[in-house]
Motif scaffolding. Structure first.
Motif, mmCIF file in Angstrom:
data_model
loop_
_atom_site.group_PDB
_atom_site.id
_atom_site.type_symbol
_atom_site.label_atom_id
_atom_site.label_comp_id
_atom_site.label_asym_id
_atom_site.label_seq_id
_atom_site.Cartn_x
_atom_site.Cartn_y
_atom_site.Cartn_z
ATOM 1 N N LEU A 197 33.735 24.361 42.913
ATOM 2 C CA LEU A 197 33.829 25.045 43.953
ATOM 3 C C LEU A 197 34.931 25.349 44.543
ATOM 4 C CD1 LEU A 197 30.092 24.766 44.746
ATOM 5 C CD2 LEU A 197 31.029 25.820 43.090
ATOM 6 N N GLN A 198 35.963 24.693 44.479
ATOM 7 C CA GLN A 198 37.194 25.210 45.868
ATOM 8 C C GLN A 198 37.894 25.837 45.080
ATOM 9 O OE1 GLN A 198 38.603 21.439 47.548
ATOM 10 N NE2 GLN A 198 41.232 23.204 47.760
ATOM 11 N N PRO A 199 38.281 26.862 45.118
ATOM 12 C CA PRO A 199 39.464 27.785 44.250
ATOM 13 C C PRO A 199 40.798 27.653 45.123
ATOM 14 C CG PRO A 199 38.133 29.363 46.146
ATOM 15 C CD PRO A 199 38.119 27.570 46.419
ATOM 16 N N PHE A 200 41.143 27.857 43.468
ATOM 17 C CA PHE A 200 42.786 27.044 43.827
ATOM 18 C C PHE A 200 44.043 28.112 42.801
ATOM 19 C CE2 PHE A 200 41.107 25.242 40.117
ATOM 20 C CZ PHE A 200 42.467 25.865 38.785
ATOM 21 N N LEU A 223 40.162 27.119 30.503
ATOM 22 C CA LEU A 223 39.240 28.309 30.828
ATOM 23 C C LEU A 223 38.446 28.655 29.817
ATOM 24 C CD1 LEU A 223 38.976 30.934 32.513
ATOM 25 C CD2 LEU A 223 40.027 32.068 31.598
ATOM 26 N N SER A 224 39.001 28.586 28.304
ATOM 27 C CA SER A 224 38.189 28.668 27.255
ATOM 28 C C SER A 224 37.325 27.361 26.767
ATOM 29 C CB SER A 224 39.319 28.571 25.839
ATOM 30 O OG SER A 224 40.206 29.740 25.923
ATOM 31 N N ALA A 225 37.954 26.267 27.545
ATOM 32 C CA ALA A 225 36.987 25.160 26.983
ATOM 33 C C ALA A 225 35.211 25.422 28.038
ATOM 34 C CB ALA A 225 37.460 24.116 27.543
ATOM 35 N N GLY A 226 35.330 26.852 29.342
ATOM 36 C CA GLY A 226 34.180 26.519 30.289
ATOM 37 C C GLY A 226 34.796 25.445 31.356
ATOM 38 N N LYS A 227 35.528 24.726 31.157
ATOM 39 C CA LYS A 227 36.533 24.098 32.620
ATOM 40 C C LYS A 227 36.465 24.620 33.840
ATOM 41 C CE LYS A 227 36.027 19.733 29.847
ATOM 42 N NZ LYS A 227 34.481 19.273 30.132
ATOM 43 N N ILE A 228 37.062 25.361 33.697
ATOM 44 C CA ILE A 228 37.643 26.999 35.075
ATOM 45 C C ILE A 228 36.564 27.456 34.346
ATOM 46 C CG2 ILE A 228 39.268 24.922 36.155
ATOM 47 C CD1 ILE A 228 41.352 27.044 34.156
ATOM 48 N N GLU A 229 37.138 28.485 35.906
ATOM 49 C CA GLU A 229 36.593 30.116 36.231
ATOM 50 C C GLU A 229 37.535 30.654 36.539
ATOM 51 O OE1 GLU A 229 33.630 31.766 39.034
ATOM 52 O OE2 GLU A 229 31.865 30.988 35.930
ATOM 53 N N ARG A 230 38.267 32.297 36.317
ATOM 54 C CA ARG A 230 39.541 32.756 36.649
ATOM 55 C C ARG A 230 38.235 33.729 37.446
ATOM 56 N NH1 ARG A 230 41.393 38.376 35.106
ATOM 57 N NH2 ARG A 230 43.531 37.488 36.813
ATOM 58 N N VAL A 231 38.617 33.792 39.008
ATOM 59 C CA VAL A 231 38.296 34.324 40.188
ATOM 60 C C VAL A 231 38.699 35.649 40.212
ATOM 61 C CG1 VAL A 231 36.931 34.939 42.471
ATOM 62 C CG2 VAL A 231 36.965 32.291 40.793
ATOM 63 N N GLY A 232 40.041 35.800 39.930
ATOM 64 C CA GLY A 232 40.499 37.290 40.559
ATOM 65 C C GLY A 232 41.542 36.372 39.900
ATOM 66 N N ARG A 233 43.140 37.526 39.228
ATOM 67 C CA ARG A 233 44.846 37.149 38.931
ATOM 68 C C ARG A 233 45.074 36.171 39.652
ATOM 69 N NH1 ARG A 233 49.107 41.801 38.795
ATOM 70 N NH2 ARG A 233 50.621 40.603 37.588
ATOM 71 N N GLY A 234 45.234 35.147 39.027
ATOM 72 C CA GLY A 234 46.226 33.918 40.031
ATOM 73 C C GLY A 234 44.311 32.732 40.485
ATOM 74 N N ILE A 235 43.547 32.679 40.307
ATOM 75 C CA ILE A 235 42.847 32.465 41.474
ATOM 76 C C ILE A 235 41.931 31.393 40.592
ATOM 77 C CG2 ILE A 235 41.624 32.273 43.546
ATOM 78 C CD1 ILE A 235 42.510 34.998 44.173
ATOM 79 N N TYR A 236 41.400 30.307 39.700
ATOM 80 C CA TYR A 236 40.437 29.757 38.928
ATOM 81 C C TYR A 236 39.949 28.979 40.477
ATOM 82 C CZ TYR A 236 43.723 31.288 36.141
ATOM 83 O OH TYR A 236 44.421 32.538 34.756
ATOM 84 N N VAL A 288 41.684 31.383 50.860
ATOM 85 C CA VAL A 288 42.510 30.605 49.739
ATOM 86 C C VAL A 288 44.364 31.968 49.584
ATOM 87 C CG1 VAL A 288 43.353 30.687 46.712
ATOM 88 C CG2 VAL A 288 41.650 28.599 48.202
ATOM 89 N N VAL A 289 43.736 33.205 49.197
ATOM 90 C CA VAL A 289 44.658 34.228 48.882
ATOM 91 C C VAL A 289 44.877 34.323 50.479
ATOM 92 C CG1 VAL A 289 44.876 36.535 48.465
ATOM 93 C CG2 VAL A 289 43.190 35.218 47.033
ATOM 94 N N VAL A 290 44.294 34.759 51.552
ATOM 95 C CA VAL A 290 45.150 35.083 52.257
ATOM 96 C C VAL A 290 45.928 33.577 53.115
ATOM 97 C CG1 VAL A 290 44.037 34.901 55.059
ATOM 98 C CG2 VAL A 290 42.343 36.594 53.782
ATOM 99 N N ARG A 291 45.339 32.698 53.032
ATOM 100 C CA ARG A 291 46.684 31.425 53.327
ATOM 101 C C ARG A 291 47.665 31.427 52.515
ATOM 102 N NH1 ARG A 291 44.396 26.874 51.650
ATOM 103 N NH2 ARG A 291 42.054 27.299 52.809
ATOM 104 N N SER A 292 47.902 32.051 51.504
ATOM 105 C CA SER A 292 49.024 32.046 50.354
ATOM 106 C C SER A 292 50.002 33.086 50.335
ATOM 107 C CB SER A 292 48.724 32.511 48.277
ATOM 108 O OG SER A 292 48.371 33.355 49.233
ATOM 109 N N LYS A 293 49.470 33.852 51.133
ATOM 110 C CA LYS A 293 49.977 34.597 52.093
ATOM 111 C C LYS A 293 51.014 34.739 53.437
ATOM 112 C CE LYS A 293 48.177 37.865 48.805
ATOM 113 N NZ LYS A 293 47.863 39.875 48.721
ATOM 114 N N ASN A 294 50.480 33.568 53.947
ATOM 115 C CA ASN A 294 50.954 33.377 54.912
ATOM 116 C C ASN A 294 50.487 34.025 56.264
ATOM 117 O OD1 ASN A 294 51.728 30.416 54.476
ATOM 118 N ND2 ASN A 294 53.974 32.234 53.773
#
Length: 111
Positions: free
Chosen positions: A27-30, A52-65, A87-93
């Motif tokens: 549940l921690q986005p990256f 993603l195809s194996a169901g191990k991760i889920e795509r939340v948004g563009r470049g966010i899993y 996560v998105v805000v932190r990535s944009k400082n």
């Protein structure tokens, strides 16, 4: 046959990406951009696509899993919206502040 990229084969990059992603807490986005130091962009994105195809991760948004969690009563649970925004805000400082009713709820001051 594997292609070489800076001395590391595409299969090695895939296994490193897989290990890194599966060691991320549930549940921690990256961001996919945080994995680009592990190998070529094509190898990293291919590894993410396989997870993603194996169901191990889920795509939340563009470049966010996120690694979803399974609850026996509710099924698959994804990341909270606030975690994704952080996560998105932190990535944009930039800074993110919670206020109003959400702040009260987050600090447990209300039910």
């Amino acid at each position: 046959m594997t292609r070489q990229c800076s001395g590391i084969s595409q299969i090695d990059v895939a296994s490193v990406v897989r290990n890194q992603v599966l060691s991320t807490p549930l549940l921690q986005p990256f961001l996919s951009s945080s994995l680009l130091t592990l190998g070529s962009p094509n190898a990293v994105y291919s590894a993410l696509y396989r997870l993603l195809s194996a169901g191990k991760i889920e795509r939340v948004g563009r470049g966010i899993y996120v690694r979803p969690d399974f609850h026996k009563q509710f099924g698959w649970i994804g990341a909270s919206m606030l975690d994704v925004v952080e996560v998105v805000v932190r990535s944009k400082n930039e800074e993110f502040q919670v206020h109003g009713a959400e702040a009260v709820r987050k600090f447990g001051l209300s039910t």
